[in-house]
Design a protein around this motif. Structure first.
Motif, PDB file in Angstrom:
ATOM      1  N   TYR A   1     -14.430 -98.959 -26.743  1.00 31.49           N
ATOM      2  CA  TYR A   1     -13.085 -99.074 -27.296  1.00 31.49           C
ATOM      3  C   TYR A   1     -12.469 -97.694 -27.525  1.00 31.49           C
ATOM      4  O   TYR A   1     -11.284 -97.491 -27.270  1.00 31.49           O
ATOM      5  CB  TYR A   1     -13.109 -99.864 -28.603  1.00 31.49           C
ATOM      6  CG  TYR A   1     -11.732-100.059 -29.182  1.00 31.49           C
ATOM      7  CD1 TYR A   1     -10.885-101.043 -28.663  1.00 31.49           C
ATOM      8  CD2 TYR A   1     -11.256 -99.258 -30.206  1.00 31.49           C
ATOM      9  CE1 TYR A   1      -9.604-101.224 -29.166  1.00 31.49           C
ATOM     10  CE2 TYR A   1      -9.984 -99.424 -30.715  1.00 31.49           C
ATOM     11  CZ  TYR A   1      -9.164-100.401 -30.196  1.00 31.49           C
ATOM     12  OH  TYR A   1      -7.898-100.569 -30.687  1.00 31.49           O
TER      13      TYR A   1
ATOM     14  N   TYR B   1     -11.214 -96.531 -23.997  1.00 31.85           N
ATOM     15  CA  TYR B   1     -10.132 -97.244 -23.317  1.00 31.85           C
ATOM     16  C   TYR B   1      -9.070 -97.816 -24.250  1.00 31.85           C
ATOM     17  O   TYR B   1      -7.988 -98.171 -23.805  1.00 31.85           O
ATOM     18  CB  TYR B   1     -10.712 -98.354 -22.430  1.00 31.85           C
ATOM     19  CG  TYR B   1     -11.484 -97.777 -21.275  1.00 31.85           C
ATOM     20  CD1 TYR B   1     -10.827 -97.307 -20.156  1.00 31.85           C
ATOM     21  CD2 TYR B   1     -12.857 -97.648 -21.321  1.00 31.85           C
ATOM     22  CE1 TYR B   1     -11.511 -96.734 -19.094  1.00 31.85           C
ATOM     23  CE2 TYR B   1     -13.567 -97.085 -20.269  1.00 31.85           C
ATOM     24  CZ  TYR B   1     -12.889 -96.635 -19.168  1.00 31.85           C
ATOM     25  OH  TYR B   1     -13.575 -96.065 -18.130  1.00 31.85           O
ATOM     26  N   GLY B   2      -9.368 -97.959 -25.535  1.00 29.94           N
ATOM     27  CA  GLY B   2      -8.379 -98.425 -26.491  1.00 29.94           C
ATOM     28  C   GLY B   2      -7.922 -99.855 -26.277  1.00 29.94           C
ATOM     29  O   GLY B   2      -6.842-100.231 -26.701  1.00 29.94           O
ATOM     30  N   ASP B   3      -8.740-100.665 -25.625  1.00 31.62           N
ATOM     31  CA  ASP B   3      -8.372-102.047 -25.349  1.00 31.62           C
ATOM     32  C   ASP B   3      -9.522-102.950 -25.790  1.00 31.62           C
ATOM     33  O   ASP B   3     -10.628-102.870 -25.250  1.00 31.62           O
ATOM     34  CB  ASP B   3      -8.091-102.226 -23.853  1.00 31.62           C
ATOM     35  CG  ASP B   3      -7.543-103.604 -23.526  1.00 31.62           C
ATOM     36  OD1 ASP B   3      -8.149-104.604 -23.962  1.00 31.62           O
ATOM     37  OD2 ASP B   3      -6.524-103.683 -22.817  1.00 31.62           O
ATOM     38  N   ASP B   4      -9.244-103.809 -26.757  1.00 33.77           N
ATOM     39  CA  ASP B   4     -10.250-104.692 -27.329  1.00 33.77           C
ATOM     40  C   ASP B   4     -10.857-105.624 -26.275  1.00 33.77           C
ATOM     41  O   ASP B   4     -12.071-105.800 -26.219  1.00 33.77           O
ATOM     42  CB  ASP B   4      -9.597-105.503 -28.452  1.00 33.77           C
ATOM     43  CG  ASP B   4     -10.587-106.355 -29.201  1.00 33.77           C
ATOM     44  OD1 ASP B   4     -11.643-105.820 -29.583  1.00 33.77           O
ATOM     45  OD2 ASP B   4     -10.297-107.547 -29.426  1.00 33.77           O
ATOM     46  N   ASP B   5     -10.021-106.218 -25.436  1.00 34.23           N
ATOM     47  CA  ASP B   5     -10.513-107.156 -24.422  1.00 34.23           C
ATOM     48  C   ASP B   5     -11.422-106.461 -23.411  1.00 34.23           C
ATOM     49  O   ASP B   5     -12.468-106.994 -23.040  1.00 34.23           O
ATOM     50  CB  ASP B   5      -9.341-107.824 -23.692  1.00 34.23           C
ATOM     51  CG  ASP B   5      -8.542-108.731 -24.614  1.00 34.23           C
ATOM     52  OD1 ASP B   5      -9.143-109.290 -25.548  1.00 34.23           O
ATOM     53  OD2 ASP B   5      -7.334-108.869 -24.400  1.00 34.23           O
TER      54      ASP B   5
ATOM     55  N   ALA C   1     -13.137-103.758 -23.895  1.00 38.78           N
ATOM     56  CA  ALA C   1     -14.378-103.387 -24.583  1.00 38.78           C
ATOM     57  C   ALA C   1     -15.321-104.579 -24.703  1.00 38.78           C
ATOM     58  O   ALA C   1     -16.508-104.470 -24.387  1.00 38.78           O
ATOM     59  CB  ALA C   1     -14.060-102.803 -25.959  1.00 38.78           C
ATOM     60  N   HIS C   2     -14.796-105.727 -25.142  1.00 44.04           N
ATOM     61  CA  HIS C   2     -15.646-106.918 -25.283  1.00 44.04           C
ATOM     62  C   HIS C   2     -16.216-107.353 -23.929  1.00 44.04           C
ATOM     63  O   HIS C   2     -17.408-107.640 -23.818  1.00 44.04           O
ATOM     64  CB  HIS C   2     -14.870-108.074 -25.912  1.00 44.04           C
ATOM     65  CG  HIS C   2     -14.723-107.957 -27.391  1.00 44.04           C
ATOM     66  ND1 HIS C   2     -15.781-108.003 -28.268  1.00 44.04           N
ATOM     67  CD2 HIS C   2     -13.632-107.757 -28.158  1.00 44.04           C
ATOM     68  CE1 HIS C   2     -15.357-107.857 -29.497  1.00 44.04           C
ATOM     69  NE2 HIS C   2     -14.045-107.699 -29.464  1.00 44.04           N
TER      70      HIS C   2
ATOM     71  N   TRP D   1     -19.701-101.362 -28.449  1.00 44.57           N
ATOM     72  CA  TRP D   1     -18.295-101.765 -28.393  1.00 44.57           C
ATOM     73  C   TRP D   1     -17.395-100.614 -28.848  1.00 44.57           C
ATOM     74  O   TRP D   1     -16.381-100.336 -28.223  1.00 44.57           O
ATOM     75  CB  TRP D   1     -18.062-102.992 -29.273  1.00 44.57           C
ATOM     76  CG  TRP D   1     -16.637-103.454 -29.230  1.00 44.57           C
ATOM     77  CD1 TRP D   1     -16.077-104.302 -28.338  1.00 44.57           C
ATOM     78  CD2 TRP D   1     -15.574-103.040 -30.110  1.00 44.57           C
ATOM     79  NE1 TRP D   1     -14.735-104.453 -28.618  1.00 44.57           N
ATOM     80  CE2 TRP D   1     -14.409-103.692 -29.688  1.00 44.57           C
ATOM     81  CE3 TRP D   1     -15.515-102.191 -31.202  1.00 44.57           C
ATOM     82  CZ2 TRP D   1     -13.191-103.521 -30.328  1.00 44.57           C
ATOM     83  CZ3 TRP D   1     -14.297-102.015 -31.841  1.00 44.57           C
ATOM     84  CH2 TRP D   1     -13.158-102.691 -31.400  1.00 44.57           C
ATOM     85  N   HIS D   2     -17.751 -99.931 -29.943  1.00 46.41           N
ATOM     86  CA  HIS D   2     -16.932 -98.826 -30.445  1.00 46.41           C
ATOM     87  C   HIS D   2     -16.832 -97.695 -29.430  1.00 46.41           C
ATOM     88  O   HIS D   2     -15.779 -97.079 -29.289  1.00 46.41           O
ATOM     89  CB  HIS D   2     -17.496 -98.288 -31.764  1.00 46.41           C
ATOM     90  CG  HIS D   2     -17.057 -99.075 -32.943  1.00 46.41           C
ATOM     91  ND1 HIS D   2     -17.817-100.094 -33.464  1.00 46.41           N
ATOM     92  CD2 HIS D   2     -15.935 -99.027 -33.694  1.00 46.41           C
ATOM     93  CE1 HIS D   2     -17.183-100.617 -34.486  1.00 46.41           C
ATOM     94  NE2 HIS D   2     -16.039-100.000 -34.652  1.00 46.41           N
TER      95      HIS D   2
END
Length: 178
Positions: free
Chosen positions: A22, A25-29, A31-32, A18-19
């Motif tokens: 993230y 792309y700097g986007d939590d959604d 990445a998940h 995930w890290h």
């Protein structure tokens, strides 16, 4: 047996994968979603009998490709709309300036991390997902050696970290020493 192995792999490597996504792309959604898709693909590959020699590397590559595909789909779905339509859409982002400053801060922090020696960068990456004991076991070091190396990295990053986090004297959660 396969379920147990998969669960262990998931617990151990989810945050690492995930890290990595993230950070790109700097986007939590995104990445998940990308990481979940990568784990689903891994599960299907294992069920089909495919042997994967390095699951962490495989997951990172697949998750990165999935994230890229998600970003492309979002762009093609939304496309570019006329300014009148786009301006009418409420944004959850504080402001453009805030976003730019946040991105610049993240880029500055990333440059500082990249300026570290490769061994120290690897140690920082490992610490995001693993315990001191796990790192020591993987590296063949004592826990004390791992802690010392991490302390050395923190000291080298201290000036940068002080920009992002208040000093202890400013922190409300600690008692003032005096």
């Amino acid at each position: 047996m396969l379920h147990v192995e998969f669960e262990k792999l998931y617990q151990r490597h989810y945050s690492v994968v995930w890290h990595k996504v993230y950070a790109r792309y700097g986007d939590d959604d995104i990445a998940h979603d990308a990481v979940q898709d990568a784990y689903v693909q891994l599960w299907k590959s294992w069920l089909s009998g495919e042997k994967i020699a390095h699951p962490l590397a495989w997951l990172c590559c697949v998750a990165a490709r999935k994230a890229r595909d998600i970003v492309k789909r979002k762009f093609h779905r939304n496309g570019t709309q006329p300014p009148a339509i786009m301006n009418a859409i409420a944004s959850h982002v504080r402001s453009v300036l805030h976003g730019i400053e946040r991105r610049e801060d993240a880029e500055k922090f990333q440059r500082e991390l990249e300026s570290l020696p490769a061994d120290d960068r690897e140690l920082v990456d490992m610490r995001q997902a693993l315990t001191i004991a796990e790192i020591a076991k993987m590296k063949g070091w004592s826990k004390r050696q791992v802690k010392r190396r991490l302390a050395k990295v923190r000291i080298s990053l201290r000036p940068l970290l002080e920009e992002y986090f208040p000093s202890r004297s400013q922190c409300r959660c600690r008692k003032a020493v005096g």
